[in-house]
Design a protein around this motif. Structure first.
Motif, PDB file in Angstrom:
ATOM      1  N   CYS A   2       0.783  -1.204  -0.062  1.00  0.00           N
ATOM      2  CA  CYS A   2      -0.088   0.067  -0.155  1.00  0.00           C
ATOM      3  C   CYS A   2       1.102   1.344   0.053  1.00  0.00           C
ATOM      4  CB  CYS A   2      -1.075   0.231   1.342  1.00  0.00           C
ATOM      5  SG  CYS A   2      -2.305  -1.054   1.424  1.00  0.00           S
ATOM      6  N   THR A   3       0.427   2.369  -0.439  1.00  0.00           N
ATOM      7  CA  THR A   3       0.963   3.618  -0.649  1.00  0.00           C
ATOM      8  C   THR A   3       0.100   4.890  -0.534  1.00  0.00           C
ATOM      9  OG1 THR A   3       2.895   4.679  -0.975  1.00  0.00           O
ATOM     10  CG2 THR A   3       1.323   4.162  -2.886  1.00  0.00           C
ATOM     11  N   PRO A   4       0.255   5.819   0.202  1.00  0.00           N
ATOM     12  CA  PRO A   4      -0.646   6.968   0.383  1.00  0.00           C
ATOM     13  C   PRO A   4      -0.961   7.693  -1.136  1.00  0.00           C
ATOM     14  CG  PRO A   4       1.028   7.109   2.184  1.00  0.00           C
ATOM     15  CD  PRO A   4       1.459   6.189   1.222  1.00  0.00           C
ATOM     16  N   TYR A   5      -2.095   7.992  -1.268  1.00  0.00           N
ATOM     17  CA  TYR A   5      -2.595   8.588  -2.439  1.00  0.00           C
ATOM     18  C   TYR A   5      -1.644   9.781  -2.905  1.00  0.00           C
ATOM     19  CZ  TYR A   5      -3.933  12.907  -0.624  1.00  0.00           C
ATOM     20  OH  TYR A   5      -3.836  14.380   0.012  1.00  0.00           O
ATOM     21  N   PHE A   6      -1.155  10.411  -2.138  1.00  0.00           N
ATOM     22  CA  PHE A   6      -0.230  11.541  -2.341  1.00  0.00           C
ATOM     23  C   PHE A   6       1.053  11.377  -2.668  1.00  0.00           C
ATOM     24  CE2 PHE A   6       0.202  11.246   2.160  1.00  0.00           C
ATOM     25  CZ  PHE A   6       1.830  11.166   2.202  1.00  0.00           C
TER      26      PHE A   6
ATOM     27  N   ASN B 153       5.989   6.959  -5.543  1.00  0.00           N
ATOM     28  CA  ASN B 153       5.621   5.632  -5.124  1.00  0.00           C
ATOM     29  C   ASN B 153       4.727   4.694  -6.077  1.00  0.00           C
ATOM     30  OD1 ASN B 153       7.320   6.354  -2.947  1.00  0.00           O
ATOM     31  ND2 ASN B 153       5.605   5.670  -1.455  1.00  0.00           N
ATOM     32  N   ILE B 154       3.441   5.463  -6.374  1.00  0.00           N
ATOM     33  CA  ILE B 154       2.527   5.095  -7.521  1.00  0.00           C
ATOM     34  C   ILE B 154       3.199   4.720  -8.746  1.00  0.00           C
ATOM     35  CG2 ILE B 154       0.318   5.279  -8.577  1.00  0.00           C
ATOM     36  CD1 ILE B 154      -0.358   7.321  -6.010  1.00  0.00           C
ATOM     37  N   HIS B 155       4.100   5.490  -9.362  1.00  0.00           N
ATOM     38  CA  HIS B 155       4.613   5.445 -10.511  1.00  0.00           C
ATOM     39  C   HIS B 155       5.594   4.170 -10.118  1.00  0.00           C
ATOM     40  CE1 HIS B 155       7.479   5.880 -13.755  1.00  0.00           C
ATOM     41  NE2 HIS B 155       8.691   5.934 -12.817  1.00  0.00           N
ATOM     42  N   PHE B 156       6.331   4.388  -9.115  1.00  0.00           N
ATOM     43  CA  PHE B 156       7.514   3.303  -9.022  1.00  0.00           C
ATOM     44  C   PHE B 156       6.794   1.847  -8.960  1.00  0.00           C
ATOM     45  CE2 PHE B 156       9.536   0.332  -5.837  1.00  0.00           C
ATOM     46  CZ  PHE B 156      10.909   0.196  -6.412  1.00  0.00           C
ATOM     47  N   TYR B 157       5.725   1.612  -8.006  1.00  0.00           N
ATOM     48  CA  TYR B 157       4.965   0.216  -7.997  1.00  0.00           C
ATOM     49  C   TYR B 157       4.384  -0.216  -9.199  1.00  0.00           C
ATOM     50  CZ  TYR B 157       6.061   0.374  -2.989  1.00  0.00           C
ATOM     51  OH  TYR B 157       6.820   0.585  -1.868  1.00  0.00           O
TER      52      TYR B 157
ATOM     53  N   PHE C 161       3.289  -3.669 -10.367  1.00  0.00           N
ATOM     54  CA  PHE C 161       2.020  -3.958  -9.438  1.00  0.00           C
ATOM     55  C   PHE C 161       0.716  -3.541 -10.058  1.00  0.00           C
ATOM     56  CE2 PHE C 161       5.222  -4.469  -6.371  1.00  0.00           C
ATOM     57  CZ  PHE C 161       4.470  -4.973  -5.431  1.00  0.00           C
ATOM     58  N   HIS C 162      -0.353  -3.776  -9.854  1.00  0.00           N
ATOM     59  CA  HIS C 162      -1.645  -3.046 -10.037  1.00  0.00           C
ATOM     60  C   HIS C 162      -2.246  -2.498  -9.273  1.00  0.00           C
ATOM     61  CE1 HIS C 162      -1.173  -4.683 -14.204  1.00  0.00           C
ATOM     62  NE2 HIS C 162      -0.617  -5.792 -13.787  1.00  0.00           N
ATOM     63  N   ILE C 163      -2.909  -1.317  -9.444  1.00  0.00           N
ATOM     64  CA  ILE C 163      -3.843  -0.977  -7.933  1.00  0.00           C
ATOM     65  C   ILE C 163      -5.190  -1.748  -8.464  1.00  0.00           C
ATOM     66  CG2 ILE C 163      -5.224   1.167  -7.504  1.00  0.00           C
ATOM     67  CD1 ILE C 163      -3.031   2.820  -8.763  1.00  0.00           C
ATOM     68  N   VAL C 164      -5.401  -2.382  -7.111  1.00  0.00           N
ATOM     69  CA  VAL C 164      -6.729  -2.860  -6.975  1.00  0.00           C
ATOM     70  C   VAL C 164      -7.776  -2.810  -5.993  1.00  0.00           C
ATOM     71  CG1 VAL C 164      -5.235  -5.031  -7.518  1.00  0.00           C
ATOM     72  CG2 VAL C 164      -5.663  -4.454  -4.990  1.00  0.00           C
ATOM     73  N   GLU C 165      -7.281  -1.442  -5.131  1.00  0.00           N
ATOM     74  CA  GLU C 165      -8.244  -0.896  -4.092  1.00  0.00           C
ATOM     75  C   GLU C 165      -7.979   0.377  -3.745  1.00  0.00           C
ATOM     76  OE1 GLU C 165     -10.809  -3.107  -0.618  1.00  0.00           O
ATOM     77  OE2 GLU C 165      -8.910  -3.609  -0.927  1.00  0.00           O
ATOM     78  N   PHE C 166      -8.746   1.363  -3.449  1.00  0.00           N
ATOM     79  CA  PHE C 166      -8.424   2.678  -2.731  1.00  0.00           C
ATOM     80  C   PHE C 166      -9.240   2.762  -1.251  1.00  0.00           C
ATOM     81  CE2 PHE C 166      -9.418   7.362  -2.590  1.00  0.00           C
ATOM     82  CZ  PHE C 166      -8.278   7.435  -2.244  1.00  0.00           C
ATOM     83  N   PHE C 167      -8.449   2.954  -0.408  1.00  0.00           N
ATOM     84  CA  PHE C 167      -8.883   2.966   1.006  1.00  0.00           C
ATOM     85  C   PHE C 167      -9.157   4.562   1.310  1.00  0.00           C
ATOM     86  CE2 PHE C 167      -6.691  -0.929   1.635  1.00  0.00           C
ATOM     87  CZ  PHE C 167      -7.605  -1.751   1.594  1.00  0.00           C
ATOM     88  N   HIS C 168     -10.299   4.954   1.933  1.00  0.00           N
ATOM     89  CA  HIS C 168     -10.460   6.255   2.251  1.00  0.00           C
ATOM     90  C   HIS C 168     -11.531   6.278   3.543  1.00  0.00           C
ATOM     91  CE1 HIS C 168     -14.328   5.928   0.274  1.00  0.00           C
ATOM     92  NE2 HIS C 168     -13.650   5.401  -0.910  1.00  0.00           N
TER      93      HIS C 168
END
Length: 172
Positions: A117-121, A125-129, A135-142
């Protein structure tokens, strides 16, 4: 680059925690500006290091620590979790994060699925993963969809929490 990923040595724990906290703090400062709150409390690092199946690694280049990672290995399911991966402040953008990740995959070839997991901001990190590690984004927690592994009260009381992406990588 003379890179090695080795198990975290006991005598390096204090500096390792400091370097990890500094790296996470820097990411938050780049997004929000200066802040007093410690983004990654030492208790979170300790909880991860003490979890069942936990393995902490330090990344060395020419014998100097440049980052590290903590993974949780589930021997039974091989659905494993990357709890933390960090590159020491001042050594980013030199391929160290990718070297750490590739070494972790090589050390755990029996893994069926990796999760993190990584924070939305954390755009880096998002680019890296996604773009560098596969990796693929599979869920967004909020606040309306809280991670079932988190304390809802703690999440809702955190003024900086606006969301976390959960990623998975299915291995072949």
């Amino acid at each position: 680059m003379n890179f090695k990923l080795i198990p975290l040595r006991e005598e390096k724990i204090k500096q390792y925690k400091f370097d990890m906290q500094e790296a996470f703090q820097q990411g938050a400062i780049e997004s929000f500006g200066a802040m007093e709150e410690q983004i990654l409390p030492e208790s979170d690092i300790d909880r991860s290091r003490n979890a069942k199946g936990s393995v902490a690694y330090e990344a060395l280049v020419d014998g100097e620590c440049v980052g590290g990672a903590i993974v949780i290995i589930n021997e039974e399911t091989q659905h494993n979790h990357l709890d933390f991966l960090f590159v020491k402040v001042g050594t980013q953008s030199k391929g160290i994060g990718q070297a750490i990740w590739k070494a972790i995959e090589a050390l755990h070839p029996e893994t069926r699925v990796w999760e993190t997991c990584t924070p939305y901001f954390e755009k880096r990190n998002i680019h890296f993963y996604v773009n560098c590690c596969g990796f693929h984004i599979v869920e967004f927690f909020h606040k309306y969809h809280i991670d079932p592994n988190e304390d809802a009260r703690e999440v809702l009381d955190n003024e900086y929490f606006e969301g976390m992406f959960r990623f998975e990588k299915t291995m072949k």
